[in-house]
Design a protein around this motif. Structure first.
Motif, PDB file in Angstrom:
ATOM      1  N   GLY A 175      37.818  25.885  24.253  1.00  0.00           N
ATOM      2  CA  GLY A 175      38.677  25.645  25.142  1.00  0.00           C
ATOM      3  C   GLY A 175      39.710  26.416  26.346  1.00  0.00           C
ATOM      4  N   ARG A 176      39.551  27.577  25.804  1.00  0.00           N
ATOM      5  CA  ARG A 176      40.542  28.366  26.298  1.00  0.00           C
ATOM      6  C   ARG A 176      39.914  29.349  27.466  1.00  0.00           C
ATOM      7  N   GLN A 177      38.276  29.543  27.524  1.00  0.00           N
ATOM      8  CA  GLN A 177      37.873  29.718  28.535  1.00  0.00           C
ATOM      9  C   GLN A 177      37.500  28.543  29.663  1.00  0.00           C
ATOM     10  N   LEU A 178      37.737  26.901  28.851  1.00  0.00           N
ATOM     11  CA  LEU A 178      38.136  26.603  30.650  1.00  0.00           C
ATOM     12  C   LEU A 178      38.862  26.129  31.331  1.00  0.00           C
ATOM     13  N   ALA A 179      40.272  26.319  30.021  1.00  0.00           N
ATOM     14  CA  ALA A 179      41.410  26.217  31.025  1.00  0.00           C
ATOM     15  C   ALA A 179      41.957  27.239  31.246  1.00  0.00           C
ATOM     16  N   ALA A 180      40.821  28.230  31.690  1.00  0.00           N
ATOM     17  CA  ALA A 180      40.905  29.731  31.924  1.00  0.00           C
ATOM     18  C   ALA A 180      40.225  28.950  33.487  1.00  0.00           C
ATOM     19  N   GLY A 181      38.992  28.579  33.367  1.00  0.00           N
ATOM     20  CA  GLY A 181      38.884  28.249  34.644  1.00  0.00           C
ATOM     21  C   GLY A 181      37.379  29.072  34.595  1.00  0.00           C
ATOM     22  N   ASP A 182      37.201  30.044  33.559  1.00  0.00           N
ATOM     23  CA  ASP A 182      36.224  30.614  33.502  1.00  0.00           C
ATOM     24  C   ASP A 182      34.494  29.731  32.838  1.00  0.00           C
ATOM     25  N   TYR A 183      33.744  28.767  34.088  1.00  0.00           N
ATOM     26  CA  TYR A 183      33.245  28.273  33.945  1.00  0.00           C
ATOM     27  C   TYR A 183      31.820  28.688  33.559  1.00  0.00           C
TER      28      TYR A 183
END
Length: 269
Positions: free
Chosen positions: A86-94
């Motif tokens: 969730g944190r990675q997706l929220a940061a846009g780090d796909y």
């Protein structure tokens, strides 16, 4: 014996390590004397007329290991979790989120998959409905509904469950600049799209489901986590077709294009 030999060599000879008098007949100004104790150490004490004694110790025949400061451990990847994803997706780090998704599938599929380092298609059944839906929900929430397993399943069904059609639709294959219509697989990872752009194909991510071939992908798409949603979408599509006055048995235009009839798929990426 070692201690006795050293004593007989040092004490009677009165070897001088520091001689300020300049005469060999005078008493030495500094003497090195040997002392022993109950431990396995030998101590040498330097006596001087003008300065306090200085002691140096040498340990022999010690069985104790020499203390070694351990080297700093290499940075290990974080433990995969729904929160991390969730944190990675929220940061846009796909890109990293895709790696975490693959690691999560391995972690959730069971001990055999963890030891092996990848998931067999037959192990998808061991992943709980709640976990798969949680992964899918995060991908959809942080992509405005553009990415996720349920999105990919819908596009797969629209492609009549034809994986080659599906791969073209989600952008995992690219059209070649040739006179004849041809497609080739994108090179992993550089040719895939890791950013949310207007022209990013729907369902382009996550990629982890395709890394082990279509059987794994098919078992994810047919997992109970997505069955109900798929059935609802299918019912809505059938109602739409009926409202438009089209027959459900109309197969016009459903044949594979000529360029796909002799196409040999390669699902190794």
């Amino acid at each position: 014996m070692a201690n006795a030999s050293l004593q007989s060599f040092l004490l009677p000879q009165h070897h001088s390590f520091v001689n300020t008098g300049g005469s060999h007949d005078s008493s030495p100004s500094a003497l090195l004397k040997l002392s022993t104790n109950n431990s396995s150490s030998i101590s040498f004490r330097l006596y001087s007329n003008t300065s306090p004694s200085v002691t140096t110790t040498s340990t022999t025949n010690s069985s104790a290991p020499t203390p070694v400061t351990p080297a700093a451990a290499a940075d290990s990847p974080p433990t995969p979790s729904i929160d991390l994803l969730g944190r990675q997706l929220a940061a846009g780090d796909y890109r990293q989120a895709d790696e975490t998704t693959r690691a999560l599938l391995i972690e959730l599929a069971g001990e055999s998959a963890r030891r092996r380092g990848y998931v067999f298609f037959s192990e998808v059944q061991f992943i709980s409905v709640e976990d798969l839906r949680a992964i899918d929900k995060l991908w959809k929430e942080h992509s405005n509904g553009k990415f996720g397993y349920s999105v990919q399943r819908r596009l797969w069904e629209k492609s009549r469950c034809d994986f080659t059609r599906f791969f073209i639709k989600v952008g995992w294959m690219k059209k070649l600049d040739t006179e004849i219509e041809q497609y080739n697989y994108r090179a992993f990872p550089d040719e895939f799209i890791w950013e949310m752009k207007d022209d990013t194909p729907e369902g382009h991510l996550p990629l982890t489901n395709a890394l082990r071939g279509t059987q794994l992908l098919g078992n994810i798409f047919t997992h109970p986590a997505f069955v109900e949603e798929s059935q609802e979408n299918q019912a809505a599509a059938e109602e739409s077709v009926t409202a438009a006055g089209q027959s459900k048995d109309d197969n016009k235009g459903r044949e594979r294009p000529n360029f796909m009839k002799d196409f040999k798929p390669n699902y190794s990426f």
